[in-house]
Write an enzyme that holds these catalytic residues in place. Sequence first.
Site, short mmCIF file in Angstrom:
data_model
loop_
_atom_site.label_atom_id
_atom_site.label_comp_id
_atom_site.label_asym_id
_atom_site.label_seq_id
_atom_site.Cartn_x
_atom_site.Cartn_y
_atom_site.Cartn_z
N LYS A 107 46.03 40.84 29.37
CA LYS A 107 47.44 41.15 29.67
C LYS A 107 48.18 40.01 30.33
O LYS A 107 49.36 39.78 30.08
CB LYS A 107 47.54 42.42 30.52
CG LYS A 107 46.65 42.44 31.76
CD LYS A 107 45.33 43.11 31.50
CE LYS A 107 44.32 42.75 32.58
NZ LYS A 107 43.27 43.69 32.73
N GLY A 136 43.62 50.46 29.07
CA GLY A 136 42.24 50.70 28.61
C GLY A 136 42.15 51.42 27.28
O GLY A 136 42.51 50.88 26.23
N GLY A 189 32.87 48.42 37.57
CA GLY A 189 33.34 47.51 36.52
C GLY A 189 34.81 47.70 36.17
O GLY A 189 35.26 47.26 35.10
N LYS A 207 51.10 44.41 32.50
CA LYS A 207 51.05 45.45 31.47
C LYS A 207 52.45 46.03 31.21
O LYS A 207 52.83 46.27 30.06
CB LYS A 207 50.07 46.54 31.89
CG LYS A 207 48.63 46.04 31.94
CD LYS A 207 47.72 46.99 32.70
CE LYS A 207 46.28 46.53 32.71
NZ LYS A 207 45.42 47.27 33.66
N1 HSE Z 1 41.31 45.77 36.25
C1 HSE Z 1 42.02 46.51 35.26
C2 HSE Z 1 42.32 47.91 35.82
C3 HSE Z 1 41.18 46.61 34.03
O1 HSE Z 1 41.70 48.28 36.83
O2 HSE Z 1 43.16 48.60 35.29
C4 HSE Z 1 41.89 47.18 32.84
O3 HSE Z 1 42.99 46.40 32.46
#
Ligand code: HSE
Length: 433
Positions: A107, A136, A189, A207
């Site tokens: 992004k 996601g 993660g 985003k």
């Molecule tokens: N680090 C990002 C989040 C990962 O927590 O949304 C997904 O873009």
Amino acid sequence: MTKELNIGIVGLGTVGSGVIKSIEKNRDYFKNNYDVVFNILGISANSKSKERSFNASNYKWFDNPLDIIDEKNIDTVIELIGGEDGLAYDLAINSLKNDKSFITANKALISKHGEELSILTEKHKNFFGFEASVAGGIPIIKTLKESIILNEIREIYAILNGTSNYILSSMSKLKISFDDALKNAKDKGYAESDPTLDINGEDSAHKLSILNSIIFSEIPSFNSIHIRGIENIELVDHNHSSEFGYNIRLIALSVITDNGVYKEVTPMLVDKDSSLGRVDEANNIIKIIGQESGDVVLEGQGAGEGPTASSVISDLIDCAIGSKLHLFSKSHSELSNNIDKISSGERPYYLRVFLKDQKGSMSSLTKFLSDSNISLDKIIQKDENSNNENKFKPVIMITYPVKKDEIDSLIDILSNSDIVSSEPLHMPILVKG
Ligand code: HSE
């Protein structure tokens, strides 16, 4: 006729490994249902020897990821390393110039270089897939580019960062500290390699700028977004917001006003029972208010291996079946360049100060409020949760609607006074949610 895509993958972290495992596991499914075969002809990452959740020795390793572009048989490059410049940028530009299809979850890259990427994609007639870059596993890019078309979208309210939503919801549910919640998000993660971007609102703003480009036909414009993060929110704020019937969420919003599109990422108080207020864990949500469509709400997992890999696979299928849409729906020549931040309308605010526990503090606070033309709807002063050896006590206020500039100037005045212990926290209250 069976379509074969010959793929090179750069970045073998959570998402990259997930993509490879999904391709391995679903070979028959892709062949039987889409008549598509994905051949992984090259992989590359920082460390060749690192233990991974798939067998890396099954694939040809490239020490220099850029060499993947020179491999004649590779027609599709997947970039999953992240970062707005450097290697990710070089991979994108060189892949497009060499007529390769390009798929990414990056992004920051698209937000910063969207105009150049859009021009190159159009010039070289490439496929450029970025479903995994926003929210996601939620198919929001495809929905905006292919489904909700011919529809004037006037407002969008969203939760676009899984890590910050995980932190906020677990702080209030489990009564754990910010640092413990962040550690859990990293372990799962969800967080970026530098989680600062998750918690300071910039990841959400990257985003939002991508969504704005498709919705409002503009070059991605990170700088036109007002951005605040969640780093100063304490347990006391969750407790008191909850008493008033709200949850705290990091909201990304864009609203058409008479002066242009107002864009903001900020922690907000959101009605606990509203669609946005109910979003828990690392989930994301996007609520679009369209002229013709009415309210459209998409909700799902916003981060992590499975959801993000599933969006990359969706791009791979689109690439294989020959989709060739413009990057941001419209040709780059039709995109406007909206770089200015515009001012907000009036909204009620949550305001928390740690007030010095001494005679005269409350009347000074009241005077600062009245000098700034800010009236209160509710105020509570608590004896509990005081900090700094009981010399400061929390005072929680809900204001009547005020403009962002007015509350910002009150915060400046309070921060420079000696009646509060640290910078006061202020969050707008989301009336629509
Ligand atoms: N680090 C990002 C989040 C990962 O927590 O949304 C997904 O873009």
